[in-house]
Enzyme design. Sequence first.
Site, PDB file in Angstrom:
ATOM      1  N   CYS A  50       0.840  -1.193   0.000  1.00  0.00           N
ATOM      2  CA  CYS A  50       0.000   0.000   0.000  1.00  0.00           C
ATOM      3  C   CYS A  50       0.876   1.243   0.000  1.00  0.00           C
ATOM      4  O   CYS A  50       1.454   1.597   1.039  1.00  0.00           O
ATOM      5  CB  CYS A  50      -0.912  -0.015   1.229  1.00  0.00           C
ATOM      6  SG  CYS A  50      -1.856   1.493   1.421  1.00  0.00           S
ATOM      7  N   CYS A  66      -0.214   4.009   2.330  1.00  0.00           N
ATOM      8  CA  CYS A  66       0.031   3.764   3.762  1.00  0.00           C
ATOM      9  C   CYS A  66       1.517   3.875   4.103  1.00  0.00           C
ATOM     10  O   CYS A  66       1.882   4.446   5.122  1.00  0.00           O
ATOM     11  CB  CYS A  66      -0.412   2.366   4.180  1.00  0.00           C
ATOM     12  SG  CYS A  66      -1.915   1.791   3.429  1.00  0.00           S
ATOM     13  N   ASP A  67       2.366   3.286   3.274  1.00  0.00           N
ATOM     14  CA  ASP A  67       3.771   3.109   3.651  1.00  0.00           C
ATOM     15  C   ASP A  67       4.748   3.974   2.862  1.00  0.00           C
ATOM     16  O   ASP A  67       5.938   3.979   3.153  1.00  0.00           O
ATOM     17  CB  ASP A  67       4.173   1.628   3.469  1.00  0.00           C
ATOM     18  CG  ASP A  67       3.341   0.719   4.351  1.00  0.00           C
ATOM     19  OD1 ASP A  67       2.999   1.153   5.467  1.00  0.00           O
ATOM     20  OD2 ASP A  67       3.022  -0.402   3.934  1.00  0.00           O
TER      21      ASP A  67
END
Length: 309
Positions: free
Chosen positions: A136, A139-140
């Site tokens: 992701c 997200c990261d």
Amino acid sequence: MEEKRSFDMIVVGGGPGGCTAALYAARAGLSVLVLEKLSAGGQMALTEAIDNYPGYDEGIDGFTLAEKMQRQAERFGAKTEYAEVLSLDLAANPKRLSTDAGDFFARTVVIAAGAQPRELGLAHEAELTGKGVAYCAACDGMRYKGKTVVVVGGGSSAAADALLLSRVAGKVILVHRRGKLRAEKIYNEPLMRAGNIEFRWNSVVAGLLHGAKLTGVRLRDVATGAETDIDCDGLFISVGRKPSTRLERGQLELDSGGYIAADETTKTSLPGVYAVGDVRAKPLRQVVTAVADGAVAVHMAEEFLAGGA
Ligand code: NAP
């Protein structure tokens, strides 16, 4: 007061399809519970910018849209329980859903469990997840400021991930097993313009190079079989999704890809059970198609509860 355990409808999954089913059910006067494992929004909540959901002319981030959808359903009386469904008995009457917060019962069930990222299936992929391997970008991605990252995949998700990462990372290497992307055309120009995105066509990631963390990847040319090692700090795997249908297997008819067999009526092979959003066999998996499914499912459930099929 004893907690309510029986509902007209239980929705499994609080993504856009599930939230819309809850909204329509609550507005139709049905008692409805949404069972959600973590937080509302499903995959949508991990999307940085949603620009193709009508009504948000400036775009909206997925997390905010998820919160809005959940609050809208709850405004009309839908309830949310944060619990993981462990097993289902969809043929029973009432239908039983066993969760880590106990058993719940419903006259109708809407499966809106969505899909999860597909893995590459490489040796050490699981143990390196969170140590350089990620699924992701939204997200990261921030962890890779100024670094070199590889993105695998050729669909719209891989294209969107590469673009997002190009704004954070120093260099992005997009690896695709074909000679051109299948991503929507709208991504072509921004990808070419980014300046720090390199393309490795007709190539797959054949291995992960690592110590305690990922240090690089081994690429294999699919035509010649030649292998090259490249250094990188992160690998973002963006090769599509697989449906979350483990619990339904053996109870509902699934298609060859594991998606729940249901047409645009959302009716599954069992009466009173409906499949909405990414978990259903369908040609286009988008927020807009998921919300449409949610509305249709409630329409069908109302007919069923009124004594129809
Ligand atoms: P997708 O369209 O199914 O694309 C998956 C990509 O991964 C394909 O290019 C596929 O290669 C490749 N792939 C699959 N398995 C692989 C493997 N084992 N090794 C290497 N490559 C592999 O999935 P997606 O990109 O996640 O998109 C899913 C849906 O969401 C689509 O309908 C898409 O349009 C939609 N979406 C839309 C947007 C948007 O901005 N509107 C953004 C994200 C997603 P092949 O090309 O060879 O099959």
